[in-house]
Design a protein around this motif. Structure first.
Motif, PDB file in Angstrom:
ATOM      1  N   SER A   1       0.836  -1.210   0.000  1.00 19.24           N
ATOM      2  CA  SER A   1       0.000   0.000   0.000  1.00 19.24           C
ATOM      3  C   SER A   1       0.865   1.252   0.000  1.00 19.24           C
TER       4      SER A   1
ATOM      5  N   LEU B   1       2.469   1.594  -3.447  1.00 19.98           N
ATOM      6  CA  LEU B   1       1.485   2.073  -4.424  1.00 19.98           C
ATOM      7  C   LEU B   1       1.307   3.590  -4.329  1.00 19.98           C
TER       8      LEU B   1
ATOM      9  N   GLU C   1      -1.452  -4.055  -7.173  1.00 20.20           N
ATOM     10  CA  GLU C   1      -2.870  -4.008  -6.831  1.00 20.20           C
ATOM     11  C   GLU C   1      -3.453  -5.420  -6.786  1.00 20.20           C
TER      12      GLU C   1
END
Length: 157
Positions: free
Chosen positions: A112, A115, A145
């Motif tokens: 996360s 990203l 993802e």
């Protein structure tokens, strides 16, 4: 506007190299997290997770090299010391994690953070008309993802 040897705005390339170095440092921390959970995982899911974590750290090691080479392509110098990585990393540090759920959650949290960094670089590389960095970020984002989705599904059992 001064162009570099690959035809991109020199100033924007310098900025992108800095951003890519931040990504590099965070990828190195992610890689270390993966090695740690690979080595230390225990329990009934050991065999499956041990193998999966190895797959992920081998892949992360390749990506670290690709990111460093992109920095060099843009005319920058990749970070290459633990001190540099520690100072620039935002990815959480996983230490002595042996439990399956905690290990998988660390990977989700790490991805996360990656990203977020990659999306910022994607915006900057788009603004710089840097298709090489754009393509790299798009590929990383798409793959990560999917990994987040799969591990989040695993966590929801």
């Amino acid at each position: 506007m001064k162009l570099n040897k690959i035809g991109l705005d020199q100033d924007k390339s310098v900025a992108l190299s800095k951003d890519l170095n931040t990504l590099l440092a965070n990828f190195q921390q992610y890689y270390l997290n993966l090695r740690g959970v690979h080595w230390n995982i225990k329990g009934k899911r050991f065999f499956d997770l041990h193998e999966k974590f190895e797959e992920l750290y081998v892949d992360a090691n390749l990506k670290v090299d690709e990111i460093a080479e992109r920095i060099l392509t843009l005319g920058g110098t990749p970070l290459h010391t633990f001190e540099d990585y520690t100072n620039a990393a935002k990815v959480p540090v996983g230490k002595n994690i042996t439990k399956d759920v905690e290990a998988v959650q660390l990977i989700v949290d790490s991805l996360s953070e990656l990203l977020t960094i990659e999306r910022e670089i994607l915006d900057a590389s788009d603004d710089a008309n840097d298709e090489g960095t754009n393509a790299m970020m798009s590929d990383l984002i798409t793959e990560q993802e999917k990994t987040v989705w799969m591990f989040t599904a695993w966590l929801s059992e």
